[in-house]
Design an enzyme around this catalytic site. Sequence first.
Site, short mmCIF file in Angstrom:
data_model
loop_
_atom_site.label_atom_id
_atom_site.label_comp_id
_atom_site.label_asym_id
_atom_site.label_seq_id
_atom_site.Cartn_x
_atom_site.Cartn_y
_atom_site.Cartn_z
N TRP A 34 0.82 -1.21 0.00
CA TRP A 34 0.00 0.00 0.00
C TRP A 34 0.85 1.26 0.00
CZ3 TRP A 34 -4.56 1.60 -1.23
CH2 TRP A 34 -5.07 2.78 -0.72
N TYR A 35 2.05 1.21 0.58
CA TYR A 35 2.92 2.38 0.66
C TYR A 35 3.45 2.72 -0.73
CZ TYR A 35 3.08 1.06 5.63
OH TYR A 35 2.76 0.70 6.91
N GLY A 36 2.91 3.75 -1.30
CA GLY A 36 3.34 4.16 -2.64
C GLY A 36 2.93 3.18 -3.72
N HIS A 37 1.94 2.36 -3.42
CA HIS A 37 1.45 1.35 -4.37
C HIS A 37 2.59 0.49 -4.92
CE1 HIS A 37 -2.46 3.12 -3.99
NE2 HIS A 37 -1.90 4.30 -4.17
N LYS A 61 2.95 -6.09 4.83
CA LYS A 61 1.54 -6.21 5.19
C LYS A 61 0.74 -6.76 4.01
CE LYS A 61 2.23 -2.38 8.24
NZ LYS A 61 3.61 -2.17 7.81
#
Length: 127
Positions: A34-37, A61
């Site tokens: 999810w962090y920066g896709h 995650k």
Amino acid sequence: MEREKFKKIMAMALPILGGMVSQNIINLIDTAPWYGHGKSETVLGKALAGVPRRAYYLNTKVGRYDPEPDRMFDFTAARVTRSVDESLARLGCTYIDSVQPVAVMATSNVKPVSPHRVSAAWCQPSN
């Protein structure tokens, strides 16, 4: 302009991060698709490319992927499995020390996964 500035900062930061891990200043790295896709894992993979994998613990995650609210969360066994495999590829490593589900209460598609469905390859350090 901002993109070029970011590239310059990252060019300086990546060797510093790799050095801090190599010298045992940092030993736990936490990231997520999810962090920066996916960019966070890709950048970390580059920073850690020359660092022995046994020098740090790696956490990522699963469960949150898409910015579209109807597709944001997916905790199905198939998607979690695919997510871990994608993270391994982006990080350029052969195993992840811990995999953490995120925002489980935000969705209704959570079903228990039996322990035998977890790939042993995810959990085994390579020599």
